[in-house]
Structure formats: structure tokens, C-alpha cells
Design a protein around this motif. Structure first.
Motif, PDB file in Angstrom:
ATOM      1  N   ILE A  46       0.847  -1.202   0.000  1.00  0.00           N
ATOM      2  CA  ILE A  46       0.000   0.000   0.000  1.00  0.00           C
ATOM      3  C   ILE A  46       0.875   1.243   0.000  1.00  0.00           C
ATOM      4  CG2 ILE A  46      -1.688   1.325   1.331  1.00  0.00           C
ATOM      5  CD1 ILE A  46      -2.724  -1.397   2.401  1.00  0.00           C
ATOM      6  N   GLU A  47       1.912   1.230   0.845  1.00  0.00           N
ATOM      7  CA  GLU A  47       2.822   2.384   0.904  1.00  0.00           C
ATOM      8  C   GLU A  47       3.514   2.590  -0.445  1.00  0.00           C
ATOM      9  OE1 GLU A  47       6.509   4.484   1.133  1.00  0.00           O
ATOM     10  OE2 GLU A  47       6.427   2.304   0.962  1.00  0.00           O
ATOM     11  N   LYS A  48       3.882   1.494  -1.097  1.00  0.00           N
ATOM     12  CA  LYS A  48       4.613   1.585  -2.359  1.00  0.00           C
ATOM     13  C   LYS A  48       3.726   2.059  -3.498  1.00  0.00           C
ATOM     14  CE  LYS A  48       7.294  -1.256  -5.611  1.00  0.00           C
ATOM     15  NZ  LYS A  48       7.874  -2.603  -5.866  1.00  0.00           N
ATOM     16  N   HIS A  49       2.480   1.537  -3.550  1.00  0.00           N
ATOM     17  CA  HIS A  49       1.612   1.812  -4.706  1.00  0.00           C
ATOM     18  C   HIS A  49       0.593   2.919  -4.455  1.00  0.00           C
ATOM     19  CE1 HIS A  49       3.365  -1.591  -6.792  1.00  0.00           C
ATOM     20  NE2 HIS A  49       3.140  -2.339  -5.732  1.00  0.00           N
ATOM     21  N   GLY A  50       0.543   3.438  -3.227  1.00  0.00           N
ATOM     22  CA  GLY A  50      -0.247   4.638  -2.978  1.00  0.00           C
ATOM     23  C   GLY A  50      -1.621   4.447  -2.397  1.00  0.00           C
ATOM     24  N   THR A  51      -2.347   3.411  -2.838  1.00  0.00           N
ATOM     25  CA  THR A  51      -3.704   3.192  -2.342  1.00  0.00           C
ATOM     26  C   THR A  51      -3.933   1.706  -2.096  1.00  0.00           C
ATOM     27  OG1 THR A  51      -4.683   2.876  -4.539  1.00  0.00           O
ATOM     28  CG2 THR A  51      -4.564   5.148  -3.702  1.00  0.00           C
ATOM     29  N   MET A  52      -4.974   1.414  -1.320  1.00  0.00           N
ATOM     30  CA  MET A  52      -5.330   0.014  -1.085  1.00  0.00           C
ATOM     31  C   MET A  52      -5.757  -0.660  -2.381  1.00  0.00           C
ATOM     32  SD  MET A  52      -7.286  -0.244   2.559  1.00  0.00           S
ATOM     33  CE  MET A  52      -6.524   0.312   4.092  1.00  0.00           C
ATOM     34  N   ALA A  53      -6.498   0.079  -3.209  1.00  0.00           N
ATOM     35  CA  ALA A  53      -6.972  -0.489  -4.467  1.00  0.00           C
ATOM     36  C   ALA A  53      -5.810  -0.850  -5.383  1.00  0.00           C
ATOM     37  CB  ALA A  53      -7.914   0.485  -5.162  1.00  0.00           C
ATOM     38  N   ALA A  54      -4.832   0.048  -5.483  1.00  0.00           N
ATOM     39  CA  ALA A  54      -3.670  -0.222  -6.336  1.00  0.00           C
ATOM     40  C   ALA A  54      -2.860  -1.386  -5.794  1.00  0.00           C
ATOM     41  CB  ALA A  54      -2.799   1.029  -6.438  1.00  0.00           C
ATOM     42  N   SER A  88     -10.426   8.983  -0.204  1.00  0.00           N
ATOM     43  CA  SER A  88      -9.505   7.859  -0.313  1.00  0.00           C
ATOM     44  C   SER A  88      -8.821   7.627   1.025  1.00  0.00           C
ATOM     45  CB  SER A  88      -8.447   8.128  -1.396  1.00  0.00           C
ATOM     46  OG  SER A  88      -7.673   9.256  -1.063  1.00  0.00           O
ATOM     47  N   ILE A  89      -8.499   6.376   1.287  1.00  0.00           N
ATOM     48  CA  ILE A  89      -7.847   6.006   2.542  1.00  0.00           C
ATOM     49  C   ILE A  89      -6.342   6.214   2.387  1.00  0.00           C
ATOM     50  CG2 ILE A  89      -7.413   4.102   4.145  1.00  0.00           C
ATOM     51  CD1 ILE A  89     -10.095   2.932   3.288  1.00  0.00           C
ATOM     52  N   GLN A  90      -5.776   6.972   3.306  1.00  0.00           N
ATOM     53  CA  GLN A  90      -4.351   7.313   3.234  1.00  0.00           C
ATOM     54  C   GLN A  90      -3.658   6.923   4.531  1.00  0.00           C
ATOM     55  OE1 GLN A  90      -2.961   8.621   0.482  1.00  0.00           O
ATOM     56  NE2 GLN A  90      -4.900   8.827  -0.614  1.00  0.00           N
ATOM     57  N   LEU A  91      -2.356   6.641   4.444  1.00  0.00           N
ATOM     58  CA  LEU A  91      -1.568   6.414   5.648  1.00  0.00           C
ATOM     59  C   LEU A  91      -1.564   7.676   6.508  1.00  0.00           C
ATOM     60  CD1 LEU A  91       1.571   4.523   4.277  1.00  0.00           C
ATOM     61  CD2 LEU A  91      -0.059   3.636   5.947  1.00  0.00           C
ATOM     62  N   ASN A  92      -1.762   7.511   7.804  1.00  0.00           N
ATOM     63  CA  ASN A  92      -1.646   8.658   8.701  1.00  0.00           C
ATOM     64  C   ASN A  92      -0.222   8.704   9.271  1.00  0.00           C
ATOM     65  OD1 ASN A  92      -1.538   6.709  10.701  1.00  0.00           O
ATOM     66  ND2 ASN A  92      -3.647   7.026  11.394  1.00  0.00           N
ATOM     67  N   ASP A  93       0.015   9.616  10.207  1.00  0.00           N
ATOM     68  CA  ASP A  93       1.364   9.752  10.765  1.00  0.00           C
ATOM     69  C   ASP A  93       1.816   8.472  11.463  1.00  0.00           C
ATOM     70  OD1 ASP A  93       1.526  12.313   9.833  1.00  0.00           O
ATOM     71  OD2 ASP A  93       0.952  13.264  11.731  1.00  0.00           O
ATOM     72  N   ALA A  94       0.887   7.816  12.170  1.00  0.00           N
ATOM     73  CA  ALA A  94       1.245   6.572  12.851  1.00  0.00           C
ATOM     74  C   ALA A  94       1.627   5.491  11.851  1.00  0.00           C
ATOM     75  CB  ALA A  94       0.078   6.102  13.720  1.00  0.00           C
ATOM     76  N   GLY A  95       0.881   5.441  10.740  1.00  0.00           N
ATOM     77  CA  GLY A  95       1.201   4.466   9.706  1.00  0.00           C
ATOM     78  C   GLY A  95       2.552   4.719   9.084  1.00  0.00           C
ATOM     79  N   ARG A  96       2.807   5.988   8.771  1.00  0.00           N
ATOM     80  CA  ARG A  96       4.102   6.328   8.174  1.00  0.00           C
ATOM     81  C   ARG A  96       5.254   6.064   9.144  1.00  0.00           C
ATOM     82  NH1 ARG A  96       0.806  10.292   5.707  1.00  0.00           N
ATOM     83  NH2 ARG A  96       1.033  11.709   7.497  1.00  0.00           N
ATOM     84  N   SER A  97       4.968   6.157  10.433  1.00  0.00           N
ATOM     85  CA  SER A  97       6.041   6.006  11.421  1.00  0.00           C
ATOM     86  C   SER A  97       6.529   4.570  11.552  1.00  0.00           C
ATOM     87  CB  SER A  97       5.568   6.504  12.794  1.00  0.00           C
ATOM     88  OG  SER A  97       4.636   5.600  13.371  1.00  0.00           O
ATOM     89  N   ILE A  98       5.724   3.595  11.090  1.00  0.00           N
ATOM     90  CA  ILE A  98       6.157   2.201  11.246  1.00  0.00           C
ATOM     91  C   ILE A  98       6.648   1.588   9.940  1.00  0.00           C
ATOM     92  CG2 ILE A  98       4.523   1.880  13.151  1.00  0.00           C
ATOM     93  CD1 ILE A  98       2.900   0.080  11.193  1.00  0.00           C
ATOM     94  N   ILE A  99       6.715   2.404   8.867  1.00  0.00           N
ATOM     95  CA  ILE A  99       7.135   1.867   7.572  1.00  0.00           C
ATOM     96  C   ILE A  99       8.527   1.238   7.661  1.00  0.00           C
ATOM     97  CG2 ILE A  99       7.832   2.499   5.224  1.00  0.00           C
ATOM     98  CD1 ILE A  99       5.521   4.542   5.259  1.00  0.00           C
ATOM     99  N   GLU A 100       9.462   1.983   8.218  1.00  0.00           N
ATOM    100  CA  GLU A 100      10.830   1.456   8.287  1.00  0.00           C
ATOM    101  C   GLU A 100      10.905   0.227   9.192  1.00  0.00           C
ATOM    102  OE1 GLU A 100      13.311   2.195   6.373  1.00  0.00           O
ATOM    103  OE2 GLU A 100      11.975   3.633   5.381  1.00  0.00           O
TER     104      GLU A 100
END
Length: 292
Positions: free
Chosen positions: A13-21, A55-67
Motif C-alpha cells: 500500500i505504501e509503495k503503490h499509494g492506495t489500497m486499491a492499487a 480515499s484512505i491514506q496512511l496517517n502519521d502513525a502508519g508512516r512512522s512504522i514503515i521502516e
């Protein structure tokens, strides 16, 4: 491991931008991706996505656990490689597959030749019921099969790899862009999929729902053979859209989505009992290829 699969989906999802993609890229339904992410949020005990907009987007908490997610996936993959290296994966195993999934399996087995030169993977093909029987009988080590989703417990293991929706195939000569699925089914000979199979039963269900009386010209159990007959303009057909076939780029095929069709063919990894370590190497190679 379900948590690893959820993290792979999260990174897609992070790589392709959306859940659908991401769903389209890793061959899961949008609903399945959404369910995985809700489960991941429960496990993490925090909201990872902002659902307030269109559209559903990553929030700050989501972005914080990517690494951290990348680190976990890398560590897991490294662990598998380390275990394999430590125990020197050598010898022979036999993996079965349906004909329609053999290209995907074979391409990934070939990729294993470099990291595991001592591993010999013999491939065999058959119908899904026969492959399942062979696995249970110990005649082969594991198989890529077509099966309805199910919950299994050891010593039986079923793990979904990807899904394929039903589509209508027609020759472009008889299928202009504005032609409807029902009109094509009514006006042209129909090449049926074997009715006794899982796919065949769902194709019959779609025809009943569409209230279309087709003119059957023949029935086959090979998607590749059906596609070839459609290219020759013998008739039209309803088949699963093979994930690894570039039909949309084929000038001799017109691919049309079927209105209201929600069923998808499930392609799964099946094994039974305690398996050689090498089968886990093959399975994880397939999962990694789907996540890329």
C-alpha cells in the motif's frame, strides 16, 4: 505467518499509494486488503490510516512504522536464508501445479537456482483434486492448486497465493468496445469450462444470474486452449483472468469484465504433514514474488 503477510500488504500500500492499487498488484480483493489492514491496526493497537476523506491514506502513525515493517520483513527473509544456509539445502523435492499456474511456479523455481544450487525442484502438473491427493499420499511434497478458501489445521496446510476474477474472452473482430457481455454470449458460440470443476460450476452460476442461454460448441478444462480457440474466433468464453497472462496486450483477445461477478478463483499453496525445509524456500519465493 499471517503477520508477515499483513506487513507485506502494508508495504505494498505504501509503495503503490492506495489500497486499491496494492490489491490489484498483489492479486487480492480490495475487501481482503482492507480486512488485513484492520487486523494489523488491532495488532498494533493504533489507527494506521486516515479514513476521513474520499480515499484512505496512511496517517502519521502508519508512516512512522514503515521502516520498522521493512526491517521486520528483511529480518524474516534473512532468517529463512540463514536457516537454509545453516542446514545446507540440497537434494530433490517435487512440487505440483495446475497447468494454468505452472508458468508462475516454474519461473520462480528457476530463480532459486542461484541462491540454492544444490536444490533440485522437480515440477509436475495435474488437476487440483489429483494434486491434492498426491500431496496427502506423500507422492509429491507440495502443490499450487485451485481451491475454495478454507481453514485448515496441521498436518494439512492451505495458504492463498493470489486470486483471479472471471472475465469474458472474445475475438476483437466480434467484440467492439461498446458490445455488452450478454449480447456477445447470446450471439456467438460458447466455449465452456469443464462443469465438474470449481471454476466450471461458478461459470454456470454466472450464466444463470445473467439469464443467458448460450450456444455451447464445446467444453474444455484448459484455459490456455480456450484462449487459443477464442483467438481463432471459434467462439466466446468465460474464464478466470490468468494473473500471469498478458491478455490485455494481446491484439487477438478482447477481455471484458462481467457485471456483478464477485467470485474469484483462488490459487493456493497446499502441503500436508511435516515438509522438507526446501518446500518453505519455494513457498516463500512465490510469496515474495507476489509482494514485489
Amino acid at each position: 505467518m499471517s503477520e508477515i503477510r499483513m506487513l507485506r500488504t502494508f508495504l505494498a500500500i505504501e509503495k503503490h499509494g492506495t489500497m486499491a492499487a496494492a490489491a490489484d498488484r498483489i492479486a487480492l480483493t480490495h475487501a481482503a486488503v482492507g480486512a488485513q489492514m484492520r487486523t494489523l491496526e488491532r495488532v498494533c493497537q493504533r489507527q494506521l490510516f486516515d479514513r476521513s476523506g474520499r480515499s484512505i491514506q496512511l496517517n502519521d502513525a502508519g508512516r512512522s512504522i514503515i521502516e520498522q515493517a521493512r526491517t521486520v520483513i528483511a529480518a524474516y527473509d534473512s532468517l529463512l536464508r540463514g536457516v537454509a544456509d545453516k542446514h545446507t539445502i540440497e537434494g530433490s523435492i517435487t512440487i505440483g501445479s495446475t497447468v494454468s499456474s505452472m508458468g508462475f511456479l516454474a519461473a520462480n523455481v528457476i530463480r532459486l537456482k542461484v541462491p540454492y544450487p544444490g536444490l533440485n525442484v522437480r515440477l509436475t502438473h495435474d488437476s487440483s483434486p489429483e494434486l491434492e491427493r498426491q500431496v496427502r499420499a506423500g507422492e509429491i511434497d507440495a502443490a499450487v492448486i485451485i481451491s475454495e478458501p478454507r481453514v485448515t489445521t496441521l498436518p494439512e496446510s492451505w495458504e492463498r497465493l493470489y486470486e483471479e476474477p472471471l472475465v469474458l474472452l472474445a475475438n476483437p473482430a466480434i467484440a467492439p468496445a461498446d458490445a455488452s457481455v450478454t449480447s456477445l454470449l447470446k450471439r456467438h458460440p460458447f466455449i465452456g469450462f469443464e462443469k465438474v470443476s470449481i471454476t466450471g460450476r461458478h461459470v454456470s452460476s454466472v450464466l444463470r444470474r445473467l439469464r443467458v442461454d448460450v450456444n455451447p460448441v464445446l467444453e474444455m478444462n484448459s484455459i490456455a486452449a480456450i484462449a487459443d480457440l477464442v483467438r481463432q474466433n471459434i467462439g466466446v468464453s468465460i474464464v478466470p483472468r490468468l494473473r500471469h497472462a498478458a491478455w490485455e496486450d494481446d491484439p487477438q483477445l478482447s477481455v471484458k469484465l462481467i457485471p456483478g461477478a464477485t467470485w474469484r478463483r483462488h490459487v493456493a499453496w497446499y502441503e500436508f504433514g511435516r515438509q522438507p525445509r526446501a518446500t518453505a524456500i519455494v513457498k516463500n519465493q512465490l510469496l515474495a514474488a507476489l509482494a514485489d
